[in-house]
Structures are given as C-alpha cells and as structure tokens.
Design an enzyme around this catalytic site. Sequence first.
Site, PDB file in Angstrom:
ATOM      1  N   LYS A 138       1.270   3.961  -2.837  1.00 29.62           N
ATOM      2  CA  LYS A 138       1.125   5.468  -2.648  1.00 29.62           C
ATOM      3  C   LYS A 138       2.272   6.493  -3.074  1.00 29.62           C
ATOM      4  CE  LYS A 138      -3.204   5.695  -1.213  1.00 29.62           C
ATOM      5  NZ  LYS A 138      -4.172   5.997  -2.375  1.00 29.62           N
ATOM      6  N   TYR A 191       0.711  -1.161   0.065  1.00 29.42           N
ATOM      7  CA  TYR A 191       0.012  -0.047  -0.126  1.00 29.42           C
ATOM      8  C   TYR A 191       0.762   1.233  -0.042  1.00 29.42           C
ATOM      9  CZ  TYR A 191      -3.189   3.447   2.350  1.00 29.42           C
ATOM     10  OH  TYR A 191      -3.857   4.624   2.501  1.00 29.42           O
ATOM     11  N   ILE A 224      -7.890   7.765  10.057  1.00 30.01           N
ATOM     12  CA  ILE A 224      -9.060   8.619  10.018  1.00 30.01           C
ATOM     13  C   ILE A 224     -10.057   8.042  11.196  1.00 30.01           C
ATOM     14  CG2 ILE A 224     -10.991   9.867   9.057  1.00 30.01           C
ATOM     15  CD1 ILE A 224      -8.102  10.877   8.054  1.00 30.01           C
TER      16      ILE A 224
HETATM   17  C1  AKB Z   1      -4.356   2.359   7.089  1.00 34.54           C
HETATM   18  O1  AKB Z   1      -4.339   1.978   8.106  1.00 34.54           O
HETATM   19  O2  AKB Z   1      -3.910   1.494   6.019  1.00 34.54           O
HETATM   20  C2  AKB Z   1      -4.967   3.707   6.386  1.00 34.54           C
HETATM   21  C3  AKB Z   1      -3.895   4.732   6.131  1.00 34.54           C
HETATM   22  C4  AKB Z   1      -3.011   5.450   7.408  1.00 34.54           C
HETATM   23  O3  AKB Z   1      -3.443   5.025   5.092  1.00 34.54           O
HETATM   24  N1  AKB Z   1      -5.731   4.034   7.619  1.00 34.54           N
END
Ligand code: AKB
Length: 319
Positions: A146, A142, A172
């Site tokens: 990004k 992830y 969030i």
């Molecule tokens: C996650 O925990 O993967 C998300 C983030 C911090 O991007 N909430």
Amino acid sequence: MKKNETILITGANGQIGTVLTQALRDAYSAEQVVATDIRRPQAQSDGPFEMLDVLDAEALNGLVKKYKVRQIYHLAAILSAKGEQNPQWAWDINMSGLFNVLNAAKEYGLKVFCPSSIAVFGGATPKVDTPQDAVLQPATVYGISKVAGEQWSEYYHRRYGVDVRSLRYPGIVGYQSLPGGGTTDYAVDIYHYAVKGEPYECFLAENSRLPMMYMDDAIRATLELMEAPAAQLKIRTSYNLAAMSFTPAEIAAEIRRQRPGFAIRYAPDFRQKIAESWPESIDDTPARQDWGWQHAYDLPKMTIDMLRHLETYYHELTS
Ligand code: AKB
C-alpha cells in the site's frame, strides 16, 4: 458522467466492493456500473458482471474498450492477515493489479479510485492521532504494497496527469457483506455471533485499540472524494480517514448494552502482532479541510444499526 459512459469495479464481490457496486448503481444506473471479480457473485447481479483477474492487463483493457469505461474503482487486493501467509503472492497481486489499472488509466484517460489503508503505518509512527505525514514503516507485506501503491499513484498523477484518488481506510464494519483476510475482521464477526446468540472467540487481545469505520461512512467518503473538484485535492498519495476507535472489550460492552447475555473470550493469534503495529487513532484533518469529510457513525450508533440489520437477515434466513 454521460449516459453511455461506465464505471468498472475490480474486486466487486469483496466486503467493500459488494456495497460500493450497489451504491454506484443507485447513484448512476445499473447498466453504467460493470462489476468484475475472479469469482461469480453469489446473488444475481442487477447490472453487468464480468469475470476479471486483475493480473490480466489485456482482459482489463478489453473491458475498458468494450464498456467505454471512464472510471475504475480498484478494490481487488490481498489484505493484511492473508498476505502474511503468502507474502510474494500478495505483493504480486497488489502491485501488478495496481500497475495494470494505472496503465489503463494513463492509456485511456480514466479517473481511478485505489484504496490504501491504516496498514501503511507502523514502526516509528505515532500511535495516537497519527498525522497525515507520519513516517511509514509497515510491518506487513500488505502495508508495504500500500505504501508503494500510494507512491506510484502520486507518480502517475504528477508525471502522466492520471486523476487517481485514494483513502487510507481504517477497519470497515458492515452488515451487507463479510470481510476476508484482514486483521480488523473480528469487528464484523462479533456482531454475527451476538445476533446468533453464540459466544465469540476473539483473535485479538481485549485492549487492542484500532481505528474503525461504519460501511455507510466508508462508501460515502469514497463517493465524496471521487466527486470532489480536482483542484481541491492536495494529496495524491492517500488521505487519512477516521471515524472511531475501539477495543474488542469496548465493542463487546456496547453489544452487551443491547444483548446482556453476550459472551466473549480472547485467544490472540498471529493477527495480534499486526494489530500492535498499527495506530490506535487517526488524525484526518486534511480530508476534513480539503473535501469536507465528516463521519456520521460512532460505536453506539453503529452497534444499533448492525444488530438491527443482522437480526432481520438471520430472521429471514430461518423463517
Ligand atoms: C485489514 O485488516 O487488513 C484491512 C485494513 C485495515 O486495511 N481491513
């Protein structure tokens, strides 16, 4: 935005998408905001809803033309924890989805919001007050997607003039929707357990400090960034964004001030390693300087608001 122009949101049924769709419909009109997702919304949608898989570029372009879309908020993504279960799949969705949105923006002259995350940090990043230009060595697929997404967004802005804007969201927390597949999800779950009067088993260790933000602040930051004059925006990769940082033990203690009997135990799982790779706190000076970002919620204020809203929610559910 003119009356016959619209905004399209991908991932509109997700944690942030649910609340952002409503906020945009309140700011403009219900008809001007087209919500899209791969799942139908659970509640009746008060504006247009379309099924959309972000991997389907033709379908996306079709909706852009059909609704005379001028802006896309691209929220569809696989988050940190879920991405680690199937890295190749997460990479494909996060990258191909972004390319389809950026190419539509280039083709039709659209303004784009595409969130990034504190997950871009890791490795040699300083953990406290992580600066905007810190080294980016993410530990998750992830985070890697990004970082790549930030760079591609900046490239489309520089090379093709696409007006693409981005924020590095912290975790969030909101009462309106449930998160899914993230490492910071515990900070929402914990309030639901507290209001139901049940003990909570936390998947992070008690002293894992992470940057967090209340949903109201995250939505306001997003709208303020999108409304800021383009000339003020010096960063086209993604802005650091901060409000508060806390540990599971600190949020539990804050909840206990309102619910003295609340019990928590800790059973860290694979998400602990992800949390350990992320910063503890973020320095968001450029966001504050360039477009005037100011957060409104800290941990005590957020806790009061979360418990109040969830109490009403569970009360109505059972009465
Ligand atoms: C996650 O925990 O993967 C998300 C983030 C911090 O991007 N909430």
